[in-house]
Design a protein around this motif. Structure first.
Motif, short mmCIF file in Angstrom:
data_model
loop_
_atom_site.label_atom_id
_atom_site.label_comp_id
_atom_site.label_asym_id
_atom_site.label_seq_id
_atom_site.Cartn_x
_atom_site.Cartn_y
_atom_site.Cartn_z
N ASN A 77 32.44 -0.33 8.26
CA ASN A 77 33.15 0.21 9.43
C ASN A 77 32.17 1.05 10.27
N GLU A 78 32.64 1.54 11.41
CA GLU A 78 31.75 2.24 12.34
C GLU A 78 31.15 3.50 11.72
N GLU A 79 31.96 4.24 10.97
CA GLU A 79 31.47 5.48 10.38
C GLU A 79 30.34 5.21 9.39
N SER A 80 30.52 4.22 8.53
CA SER A 80 29.49 3.95 7.52
C SER A 80 28.22 3.37 8.16
N VAL A 81 28.38 2.57 9.20
CA VAL A 81 27.21 2.05 9.92
C VAL A 81 26.43 3.19 10.56
N LEU A 82 27.15 4.16 11.13
CA LEU A 82 26.48 5.28 11.78
C LEU A 82 25.70 6.11 10.75
N ILE A 83 26.28 6.33 9.56
CA ILE A 83 25.54 7.06 8.51
C ILE A 83 24.26 6.31 8.15
N ALA A 84 24.37 4.98 8.04
CA ALA A 84 23.20 4.17 7.68
C ALA A 84 22.11 4.27 8.75
N LEU A 85 22.50 4.24 10.02
CA LEU A 85 21.53 4.38 11.10
C LEU A 85 20.92 5.78 11.11
N ARG A 86 21.75 6.81 10.93
CA ARG A 86 21.25 8.19 10.91
C ARG A 86 20.27 8.40 9.75
N THR A 87 20.45 7.66 8.66
CA THR A 87 19.50 7.74 7.53
C THR A 87 18.10 7.39 8.00
N GLN A 88 17.97 6.31 8.76
CA GLN A 88 16.66 5.94 9.30
C GLN A 88 16.13 7.01 10.24
N GLN A 89 16.99 7.54 11.06
CA GLN A 89 16.55 8.52 12.06
C GLN A 89 16.08 9.81 11.40
N VAL A 90 16.74 10.22 10.31
CA VAL A 90 16.27 11.40 9.58
C VAL A 90 14.88 11.15 9.01
N ILE A 91 14.67 9.98 8.42
CA ILE A 91 13.34 9.65 7.88
C ILE A 91 12.30 9.62 8.99
N GLY A 92 12.68 9.08 10.14
CA GLY A 92 11.73 8.93 11.23
C GLY A 92 11.40 10.22 11.96
N TYR A 93 12.39 11.11 12.08
CA TYR A 93 12.22 12.26 12.96
C TYR A 93 12.19 13.61 12.27
N GLU A 94 12.68 13.70 11.04
CA GLU A 94 12.87 15.04 10.47
C GLU A 94 12.00 15.39 9.27
N ILE A 95 11.64 14.43 8.43
CA ILE A 95 11.05 14.82 7.14
C ILE A 95 9.54 14.63 7.06
N GLY A 96 8.92 14.13 8.11
CA GLY A 96 7.46 14.02 8.12
C GLY A 96 6.90 12.78 7.46
N ALA A 97 7.77 11.89 6.96
CA ALA A 97 7.28 10.69 6.27
C ALA A 97 6.57 9.73 7.20
N ALA A 98 6.85 9.82 8.51
CA ALA A 98 6.26 8.88 9.47
C ALA A 98 5.03 9.46 10.17
N ASP A 99 4.54 10.59 9.72
CA ASP A 99 3.50 11.30 10.46
C ASP A 99 2.08 11.00 9.99
N VAL A 100 1.94 10.35 8.83
CA VAL A 100 0.63 10.01 8.27
C VAL A 100 0.65 8.55 7.86
N VAL A 101 -0.42 7.83 8.13
CA VAL A 101 -0.49 6.43 7.75
C VAL A 101 -0.74 6.30 6.25
N ASP A 102 0.05 5.46 5.59
CA ASP A 102 -0.12 5.15 4.17
C ASP A 102 -0.33 6.42 3.34
N PRO A 103 0.64 7.33 3.35
CA PRO A 103 0.42 8.63 2.70
C PRO A 103 0.21 8.55 1.19
N LEU A 104 0.64 7.47 0.55
CA LEU A 104 0.43 7.35 -0.90
C LEU A 104 -0.82 6.54 -1.24
N GLY A 105 -1.54 6.11 -0.22
CA GLY A 105 -2.80 5.43 -0.47
C GLY A 105 -3.76 6.35 -1.21
#
Length: 557
Positions: A377-405
């Motif tokens: 449903n719309e609510e669960s889809v929105l949570i799923a999309l917001r999950t990506q946005q939190v990873i992308g914008y809030e937690i720093g996981a997207a700020d370094v290339v291959d951080p576990l290399g």
């Protein structure tokens, strides 16, 4: 990469640590398991040190992002430049309903569309076919003619939105409709971006929505390669899918191997058809699963990138660096979602999405919490999309290339997964390539799935809410249900299109499709002409069924 004398010193010190510090602890209390292994059967050591990757050569095995062998990523600065494409797989009921969901998701910040089609559409039947009864609009949107496609993308500018379509056997027809709809919007084919899955081999191996036998199916795929290389140059002509192989029960190593083996078969078929590898290979893409073993999944993406680069450069002699690059869309693992305690699925999906990002995906779909029960449903889809946005914008996981290399553990897993995948590919080569190794791959997947399920039933493989930490639950509320009356409405819409179109033009267009199928000309132009006069999906696929025949699956035990 490491000084051999220092590695030897570390190895000696590690042995003393195991005997003394670790040994004392183990005498007092044994570990939770006698052996820790990944889904691919790789033993996990208690601790990883340089001696586990002593043979690692930085230039040969890792290199730099955006450069061969692409272990560390396909772009030099990865998500520091722009985020991965954030998609949500959507489509249900009618084109009108799915258009409404698409526009809602774009308004919420989604950056690409990912379209699900219903089962009749996936296997080339119109909604008015008796075989479609009870399935119309259930697992995706029903598309019978270009009229439905026009509604599906109404008020969505196709020169500004990237669209991924999960369609395989009739991929040529759906792509033709998309091109025709874009032209009606005033958008030329060279402005279109997106992907058709178009991967028939994995349908034979693991999924089952095939129509035609392998030879004509491969011909349709290479026709799409050739047509798009000239007319739709920014379109990804195939998404070679390990996702469904993994959903069927494969291990991570098998997912790499069987997917790349299918890729090898497609490349070879295109070369045999006279295509220049560097003309079509840059538009090949892949589709992977993000499963549950956190570090193995991250290593899986790295190993697949390195192995594909070697295959394209060394096996096929590709010269263009873009032909070597393994570009991948990822979806979190639907098979790991549970009907029990569905809110726990939010947590599973968040970690799986993080694995994909740390693994270097180019595009990502996050499953919704209620997908084990119904269409989201719309609510669960929105949570799923917001999950990506939190990873992308809030937690720093997207700020370094291959951080576990450089992690001893991740590099060791990457090496071992590549080695296991190469062994499988060698076996498939010995059997004559992927089209001749379908039964072998099915047996291997079944054996892997059986091992995992035995672990669930014994309790060794813990599934929260299923075999551990169960609890009494209220029946779920707010689930999306497709109205059964929808099927009749869709059939009525199709009847109206068939009555109002120029049926002489339709019959002439279908005759040209038949002639092209019986000959050897590229099928795409005649299919595009047919959809433009509103020939239906079922009519076009019906003509090709008569010429090509239908595939009959062998039952493997």
């Amino acid at each position: 990469m490491f000084d051999s004398e220092k590695v030897a010193q570390v190895s000696e010190a590690k042995a003393k640590w195991q005997e003394n510090s670790l040994g004392k602890v183990l005498k007092k209390a044994p570990e939770r398991r006698s052996e820790f292994v990944t889904d691919s059967g790789i033993t996990m050591n208690t601790l990883y040190t340089p001696d586990d990757v002593a043979d690692l050569d930085y230039a040969r095995d890792l290199g730099f992002p955006g450069e061969y062998p692409y272990t560390r990523g396909v772009q030099p600065n990865m998500y520091r430049g722009r985020h991965w494409t954030m998609r949500q797989y959507a489509g249900f009921g009618t084109a009108e309903q799915s258009n409404e969901r698409f526009r809602y998701l774009l308004e919420q910040g989604q950056t690409g569309l990912s379209c699900a089609f219903d089962l009749p559409t996936q296997i080339g039947y119109d909604s008015d076919d008796p075989l479609s009864q009870g399935e119309i609009g259930k697992v995706g949107v029903a598309i019978d003619t270009m009229a439905d496609m026009e509604i599906l993308f109404d008020k969505i500018p196709l020169d500004k939105v990237s669209t991924s379509m999960t369609i395989n056997a009739p991929a040529a027809v759906l792509l033709a409709m998309y091109i025709a709809v874009a032209e009606k919007q005033g958008v030329s084919p060279d402005k279109l971006t997106g992907t058709i899955q178009n991967d028939i081999l994995k349908e034979y191996i693991a999924r089952g929505t095939y129509i035609f036998p392998p030879a004509p199916s491969m011909r349709l795929i290479t026709d799409i390669f050739a047509f798009c290389a000239e007319k739709v140059p920014n379109w990804n002509t195939i998404s070679i899918s390990g996702y469904h192989i993994r959903e069927a029960g494969s291990s991570a190593a098998q997912e790499i191997a069987f997917t790349l083996a299918d890729g090898i078969a497609y490349v070879q078929a295109a070369i045999n058809a006279g295509l220049d590898v560097d003309k079509f290979a840059p538009r090949l893409s892949f589709f992977f699963n993000a499963h549950l073993n956190f570090f193995e999944e991250i290593a899986k993406f790295r190993a697949a990138r390195r192995l594909w680069a070697k295959i394209m450069r060394e096996r096929f002699g590709a010269k263009n660096p873009r032909s070597w690059a393994f570009r991948v869309h990822t979806q979190t693992a639907g098979s790991t979602l549970t009907a029990q305690q569905p809110n726990v699925n939010i947590i599973r999906v968040a970690y799986q999405a993080l694995m994909a990002v740390l693994g270097g995906t180019q595009s990502l779909h996050t499953n919704s919490k209620d997908e084990a029960l119904a269409l989201p449903n719309e609510e669960s889809v929105l949570i799923a999309l917001r999950t990506q946005q939190v990873i992308g914008y809030e937690i720093g996981a997207a700020d370094v290339v291959d951080p576990l290399g450089g992690s001893y553990y991740v590099e060791s897993l990457t090496n071992q997964l590549e080695a296991k995948a190469k062994e499988y590919i060698q076996k498939i080569d010995e059997l004559g390539g992927a089209p001749n190794a379908i039964e072998y791959m099915q047996r291997e997947i079944q054996a892997s799935a059986y091992r995992y399920q035995k672990g669930v039933e014994s309790g060794e493989n813990v599934v929260i809410g299923v075999n551990k930490f169960q609890m009494k639950e209220e029946p779920p509320k707010g689930l999306l249900k497709v109205d059964p009356a929808l099927g009749e409405a869709q059939k009525a819409k199709l009847k109206k299109v068939k009555e109002s179109r120029d049926n002489v033009a339709v019959q002439n267009a279908l005759a040209r499709v038949r002639a092209a199928a019986e000959g050897n000309e590229n099928m795409m132009p005649v299919i595009i002409d047919a959809v433009k006069v509103y020939a239906s999906l079922g009519e076009i696929c019906g003509v090709m069924r008569e010429v090509f025949g239908e595939y009959r699956q062998q039952i493997i035990f």
